[in-house]
Design a protein around this motif. Structure first.
Motif, PDB file in Angstrom:
ATOM      1  N   LEU A  96      -4.503   0.475 -11.397  1.00  0.00           N
ATOM      2  CA  LEU A  96      -3.726  -0.764 -11.390  1.00  0.00           C
ATOM      3  C   LEU A  96      -2.576  -0.682 -10.397  1.00  0.00           C
ATOM      4  CD1 LEU A  96      -3.537  -1.780 -15.158  1.00  0.00           C
ATOM      5  CD2 LEU A  96      -4.529  -3.118 -13.297  1.00  0.00           C
ATOM      6  N   ALA A  97      -1.904   0.483 -10.364  1.00  0.00           N
ATOM      7  CA  ALA A  97      -0.794   0.661  -9.425  1.00  0.00           C
ATOM      8  C   ALA A  97      -1.281   0.497  -7.991  1.00  0.00           C
ATOM      9  CB  ALA A  97      -0.148   2.038  -9.635  1.00  0.00           C
ATOM     10  N   ALA A  98      -2.460   1.047  -7.712  1.00  0.00           N
ATOM     11  CA  ALA A  98      -3.025   0.918  -6.365  1.00  0.00           C
ATOM     12  C   ALA A  98      -3.383  -0.540  -6.069  1.00  0.00           C
ATOM     13  CB  ALA A  98      -4.256   1.816  -6.234  1.00  0.00           C
ATOM     14  N   ALA A  99      -4.080  -1.183  -7.023  1.00  0.00           N
ATOM     15  CA  ALA A  99      -4.546  -2.549  -6.800  1.00  0.00           C
ATOM     16  C   ALA A  99      -3.385  -3.536  -6.677  1.00  0.00           C
ATOM     17  CB  ALA A  99      -5.479  -2.984  -7.929  1.00  0.00           C
ATOM     18  N   LEU A 100      -2.312  -3.272  -7.423  1.00  0.00           N
ATOM     19  CA  LEU A 100      -1.146  -4.167  -7.414  1.00  0.00           C
ATOM     20  C   LEU A 100      -0.127  -3.757  -6.359  1.00  0.00           C
ATOM     21  CD1 LEU A 100      -0.684  -4.373 -11.297  1.00  0.00           C
ATOM     22  CD2 LEU A 100      -1.307  -6.305  -9.826  1.00  0.00           C
ATOM     23  N   GLU A 101      -0.444  -2.683  -5.612  1.00  0.00           N
ATOM     24  CA  GLU A 101       0.490  -2.128  -4.634  1.00  0.00           C
ATOM     25  C   GLU A 101       1.857  -1.898  -5.269  1.00  0.00           C
ATOM     26  OE1 GLU A 101       0.187  -4.850  -1.350  1.00  0.00           O
ATOM     27  OE2 GLU A 101      -1.680  -3.937  -0.662  1.00  0.00           O
ATOM     28  N   ALA A 102       1.829  -1.233  -6.410  1.00  0.00           N
ATOM     29  CA  ALA A 102       3.060  -0.962  -7.150  1.00  0.00           C
ATOM     30  C   ALA A 102       3.905   0.069  -6.409  1.00  0.00           C
ATOM     31  CB  ALA A 102       2.720  -0.451  -8.554  1.00  0.00           C
ATOM     32  N   GLU A 103       5.207   0.011  -6.643  1.00  0.00           N
ATOM     33  CA  GLU A 103       6.122   0.985  -6.043  1.00  0.00           C
ATOM     34  C   GLU A 103       5.820   2.387  -6.535  1.00  0.00           C
ATOM     35  OE1 GLU A 103      10.082  -0.008  -7.106  1.00  0.00           O
ATOM     36  OE2 GLU A 103      10.134  -1.823  -5.869  1.00  0.00           O
ATOM     37  N   LYS A 104       5.380   2.458  -7.812  1.00  0.00           N
ATOM     38  CA  LYS A 104       5.350   3.742  -8.482  1.00  0.00           C
ATOM     39  C   LYS A 104       4.551   3.618  -9.763  1.00  0.00           C
ATOM     40  CE  LYS A 104       8.821   6.953 -10.264  1.00  0.00           C
ATOM     41  NZ  LYS A 104      10.056   6.907 -11.030  1.00  0.00           N
TER      42      LYS A 104
END
Lengths: 406, 406
Positions: free
Chosen positions: B160-168
């Motif tokens: 999810l972090a990758a798909a949402l381009e999360a900071e962290k």
């Protein structure tokens, strides 16, 4: 090949042993040459336990999230039953509400089924599998999980039976059929061989607890034959259908009762046309089920209205009513509702009078009355509930054997 | 506005009190001005309890139905956390795997995420809601519920972090970070401030249990910065990232170990080119994880191969091997795997020799060895496991404070 829908309630799947027993019941029907769709509820007290978890977090859990939470209960049951069937050599597949195509309106906690897309179920049946569907749940067109409210698994089963044009819908439960009254309280209670949809509807609405009223309504609308029967005992149950053969003198077919009733009376209501609808709309918006409503107008400038609710809804009801200025609210809990039901009432006047006489002879005060064509409901003190039912059971000759023309 | 993904494991949501604590952690991040997506596992021992239910029905539960069963655990957690947040005044919405758009390949029990459709999550974030996603689960394009295998919630969070381009992506767990070895067994274990993806990957694969290896792989591929930290203690954890500053002499960064290992040796294998691949394909098809494989050919007409498996897979492994005629199968259980890991090994020969010397000095027989560029694994007697780890921890100076150039 005919399709049979079988529904097993929470008690019937309450343990691993019982799930295995249910699997045997299902396989027996497959061996009869039927295509079988099974609807199951959550195991035993699972739903109550989940509700308790939520209540530890908040007194007013978000209804969407309650549906998310509660729908897991049935999902556990369907998976276990599928495993039990596979372990016995019967191919099976479990489907959640959304997988089974059970679409509902966008309401949480008490949604109505709007449509069933049976394609996936039919495809699995054609593969020779028993299809196990999670009861009580559905999905909105937006992909939100919904639940159908208390007893919703019955509705799931009947709706599936209608959509699949099933031969029959068997409702397996922890009793052996529909009784003249609740045999747990009244030992003279007797199992009925047949009952009409209308009578069952009144009994279901009156808290008989055997079948969910919405399920009976669905069955009546689509003319789905139901059989209410025991998941434990090997005996025939009670057939619910349109026309029932009946003895002439059997005016009352059953007595329903429920406790935890509270009467709320609102006084000094302005006699305008807006206030009364506004109050009941506000209650409905909070999901509070108002049962009996009694209003009688006098010549004074204001009016009063009494209604009955489940005692568990009392606090929320009082909160809603607080927002009206100038009205007085009074309430009485520790009440019960006792109702007599029978199609024969239509052509037999004086049944209400006889009911009041029976109660009066036992010294029981009637606090509220509500009638329909085929039922009379009274609200009385909760402590007198069982005594009232027993007296009515005798007075209306319900312990006598019915003469069914088969 | 930046997106943060927080993942809370089963222990972190193991009770109503802990769920409320997690809600506070989430709200703190919202108050930092972040959009927060939370991934949660099933509460405490829920998954184990569900597995036990299934095992009462069958020793070989249908994997599709196991996914149906186990996925309910996370669904309970997400609903409760959403309620907890709402009760604290924070708007939130829970999503199951299929609702969150987490698509997986069509494999049950150990599916890989193939694609995440983030539209629904993003829409809810834009409404100002915290989005709570059920870890460990997804859905196939055919609408089948799948699970990602053990520790899959970590993978959900990182994906999810990758798909949402999360900071962290913050992985909250019941330990305060990644340790040089498991502090529950070795009291000299020390928390690392940083570790590289590659080192973490070896440690994760080796059963360090802090992070799921597939999650680390995902994080490395998409360069998602991770922090492994405690859900209880207010202290910084261990950052997992690409490049880690490191002291020259710290060749070994961590020691991983796991028990319940069984060695299987197959003798008298024909020296054709088909048999060996056929055996391991058959094992893989049954979902048996083969870890270390050792084969050394001699001049005889047949050959032998040894491999290690989880002891729980032994029976199934033996069943698979029974179908080959003419081979001899021998096995030894009560073994453990102890591995040392460190990027520094690449440029420091002789680490394996040093490891064997340390073990020999403690009288520990090495039964299998496997090496990669940055790790050396040995299989030894299970009863010697902790003694081996302690000796290696001292020998490779892991108790000394690391000098991180920040």
């Amino acid at each position: 090949m005919g399709i049979i829908v079988q529904k097993f309630g929470g008690t019937s799947v309450g343990s691993i042993e019982r799930i295995q027993h249910v699997a045997n019941r299902v396989i027996a029907e497959v061996n009869n040459g039927k295509e079988v769709v099974v609807v199951v509820s959550a195991m035993g007290k699972t739903t109550d336990e989940l509700v308790q978890l939520a209540k530890q977090l908040t007194n007013h859990p978000n209804k969407r999230e309650m549906d998310m939470l509660l729908s897991t209960g049935e999902q556990v049951s369907i998976a276990l039953l599928a495993m039990a069937l596979e372990a016995k050599g019967q191919r099976a597949v479990s489907l959640t509400g959304w997988q089974a195509g059970i679409q509902t309106e966008a309401v949480h906690g008490n949604a109505r089924i709007s449509h069933i897309d049976t394609a996936r179920i039919k495809a699995h049946l054609q593969e020779g599998k028993v299809v196990i569907v999670a009861g009580f749940q559905g999905v909105t067109t937006d992909g939100e999980i919904t639940t159908l409210g208390r007893g919703g698994s019955d509705t799931t089963a009947v709706a599936l039976a209608a959509a699949l044009e099933a031969e029959k819908c068997d409702i397996y439960t922890d009793v052996t059929g529909v009784f003249t009254t609740d045999p747990r309280y009244v030992k003279q209670a007797r199992k009925l061989q047949e009952i009409s949809y209308d009578e069952m509807l009144e009994l279901a609405n009156l808290g008989a607890g055997v079948l969910h009223p919405r399920a009976v309504e669905f069955a009546k609308n689509y003319q789905v034959p139901l059989e209410v029967r025991s998941s434990m005992a090997e005996e025939s149950g009670t057939i619910v259908k349109e026309e029932v053969s009946m003895e002439q003198h059997l005016i009352v077919r059953g007595i329903a009762f429920e406790d935890q009733v509270t009467r709320v009376t609102v006084q000094h209501l302005p006699k305008d046309l807006q206030t009364l609808p506004a109050i009941f709309t506000a209650l409905a918006n909070r999901g509070i089920n108002v049962d009996i409503i009694i209003q009688s107008t006098t010549s004074s400038e204001t009016t009063s209205v009494s209604f009955s609710i489940h005692t568990e809804d009392l606090q929320e009801t009082l909160e809603v009513l607080q927002s009206w200025e100038g009205i007085d609210v009074e309430h009485e809990s520790q009440l019960a509702k006792v109702s007599i039901v029978g199609s024969g009432m239509i052509s037999n006047p004086g049944v209400a009078a006889q009911m009041f006489q029976v109660l009066a002879a036992k010294g029981i005060e009637v606090k509220m009355v509500s009638t329909s064509e085929i039922k009379i409901s009274t609200v009385i003190a909760q402590e007198k509930m069982v005594a009232a039912v027993e007296a009515l059971h005798v007075a209306f000759q319900l312990e006598e054997k019915e003469a069914v023309v088969s």
